[in-house]
Scaffold this motif. Structure first.
Motif, mmCIF file in Angstrom:
data_model
loop_
_atom_site.group_PDB
_atom_site.id
_atom_site.type_symbol
_atom_site.label_atom_id
_atom_site.label_comp_id
_atom_site.label_asym_id
_atom_site.label_seq_id
_atom_site.Cartn_x
_atom_site.Cartn_y
_atom_site.Cartn_z
ATOM 1 N N UNK A 118 101.630 27.278 1.834
ATOM 2 C CA UNK A 118 102.730 27.365 0.875
ATOM 3 C C UNK A 118 104.033 27.772 1.551
ATOM 4 N N UNK A 119 105.124 27.372 0.915
ATOM 5 C CA UNK A 119 106.460 27.804 1.333
ATOM 6 C C UNK A 119 107.078 28.533 0.152
ATOM 7 N N UNK A 120 107.720 29.666 0.429
ATOM 8 C CA UNK A 120 108.369 30.472 -0.602
ATOM 9 C C UNK A 120 109.842 30.657 -0.253
ATOM 10 N N UNK A 121 110.689 30.405 -1.228
ATOM 11 C CA UNK A 121 112.094 30.793 -1.158
ATOM 12 C C UNK A 121 112.300 31.767 -2.300
ATOM 13 N N UNK A 122 112.547 33.017 -1.950
ATOM 14 C CA UNK A 122 112.783 34.053 -2.953
ATOM 15 C C UNK A 122 114.176 34.620 -2.728
ATOM 16 N N UNK A 123 115.009 34.554 -3.747
ATOM 17 C CA UNK A 123 116.375 35.073 -3.686
ATOM 18 C C UNK A 123 116.433 36.277 -4.619
ATOM 19 N N UNK A 124 116.582 37.466 -4.010
ATOM 20 C CA UNK A 124 116.503 38.687 -4.806
ATOM 21 C C UNK A 124 117.354 39.797 -4.206
ATOM 22 N N UNK A 125 117.938 40.592 -5.083
ATOM 23 C CA UNK A 125 118.654 41.795 -4.649
ATOM 24 C C UNK A 125 117.701 42.792 -3.995
ATOM 25 N N UNK A 126 116.419 42.656 -4.256
ATOM 26 C CA UNK A 126 115.425 43.566 -3.680
ATOM 27 C C UNK A 126 115.448 43.530 -2.147
ATOM 28 N N UNK A 127 115.958 42.440 -1.567
ATOM 29 C CA UNK A 127 115.996 42.308 -0.105
ATOM 30 C C UNK A 127 117.257 42.903 0.522
ATOM 31 N N UNK A 128 118.195 43.341 -0.288
ATOM 32 C CA UNK A 128 119.457 43.888 0.238
ATOM 33 C C UNK A 128 119.186 45.077 1.157
ATOM 34 N N UNK A 139 118.029 24.432 -1.641
ATOM 35 C CA UNK A 139 116.596 24.628 -1.438
ATOM 36 C C UNK A 139 116.319 25.275 -0.092
ATOM 37 N N UNK A 140 115.089 25.699 0.076
ATOM 38 C CA UNK A 140 114.639 26.273 1.349
ATOM 39 C C UNK A 140 114.701 25.210 2.435
ATOM 40 N N UNK A 141 114.848 25.622 3.691
ATOM 41 C CA UNK A 141 114.848 24.653 4.787
ATOM 42 C C UNK A 141 113.553 23.841 4.806
ATOM 43 N N UNK A 142 113.650 22.622 5.300
ATOM 44 C CA UNK A 142 112.470 21.758 5.399
ATOM 45 C C UNK A 142 111.483 22.340 6.397
ATOM 46 N N UNK A 143 110.218 22.181 6.108
ATOM 47 C CA UNK A 143 109.174 22.649 7.014
ATOM 48 C C UNK A 143 108.927 21.600 8.090
ATOM 49 N N UNK A 144 108.547 22.042 9.293
ATOM 50 C CA UNK A 144 108.243 21.070 10.349
ATOM 51 C C UNK A 144 106.943 20.332 10.036
ATOM 52 N N UNK A 145 106.757 19.206 10.677
ATOM 53 C CA UNK A 145 105.520 18.447 10.504
ATOM 54 C C UNK A 145 104.344 19.224 11.079
ATOM 55 N N UNK A 146 103.193 19.068 10.477
ATOM 56 C CA UNK A 146 101.961 19.693 10.955
ATOM 57 C C UNK A 146 101.521 19.012 12.245
ATOM 58 N N UNK A 147 101.149 19.807 13.243
ATOM 59 C CA UNK A 147 100.658 19.256 14.500
ATOM 60 C C UNK A 147 99.205 19.600 14.739
#
Length: 107
Positions: free
Chosen positions: A39-49, A92-100
């Motif tokens: 999974x990929x997660x993009x979480x935008x939160x003040x909790x990370x300040x 959106x979150x950055x693209x993930x690299x291809x699986x190798x």
């Protein structure tokens, strides 16, 4: 409830994000259909300040530890403050690299 929904519920409850994307990228890897393992997660939160990148990642990993123990194999984490998200264009979150790995490895 599937893993994506459980991850979303957990992160929404704990981080109260202004934006959250949870993307199942398992199909891009050498795993059985329906594996729900990557999974990929993009979480935008003040909790990370005020937190360092490693502290943000540790926080997210701690929140989803039950899923990690139950077969979640890989988690790409983009943990941003609202200002960082706006600075990056609010997309959106950055693209993930291809699986190798496994049979998807070339050559």
């Amino acid at each position: 409830m599937n893993r994506k929904d459980r991850l979303q519920d957990c992160l929404n409850t704990a981080l109260t994000p202004m934006h959250l994307e949870v993307t199942d990228e398992s199909h891009r890897h050498n795993v059985p259909a329906g594996a729900e393992s990557h999974f990929k997660v993009l979480a935008v939160s003040e909790a990370f300040a005020g937190e360092t990148l490693i502290k943000r990642h540790r926080r997210v990993n701690a929140l989803v530890r039950d899923e990690l123990a139950a077969g979640l194999h890989a988690l790409s984490i983009h943990a941003w403050t609202p200002q960082e998200w706006f600075d990056k264009g609010g997309g959106a979150a950055p693209a993930s690299p291809e699986c190798l790995g496994g049979s998807k490895q070339s050559g």
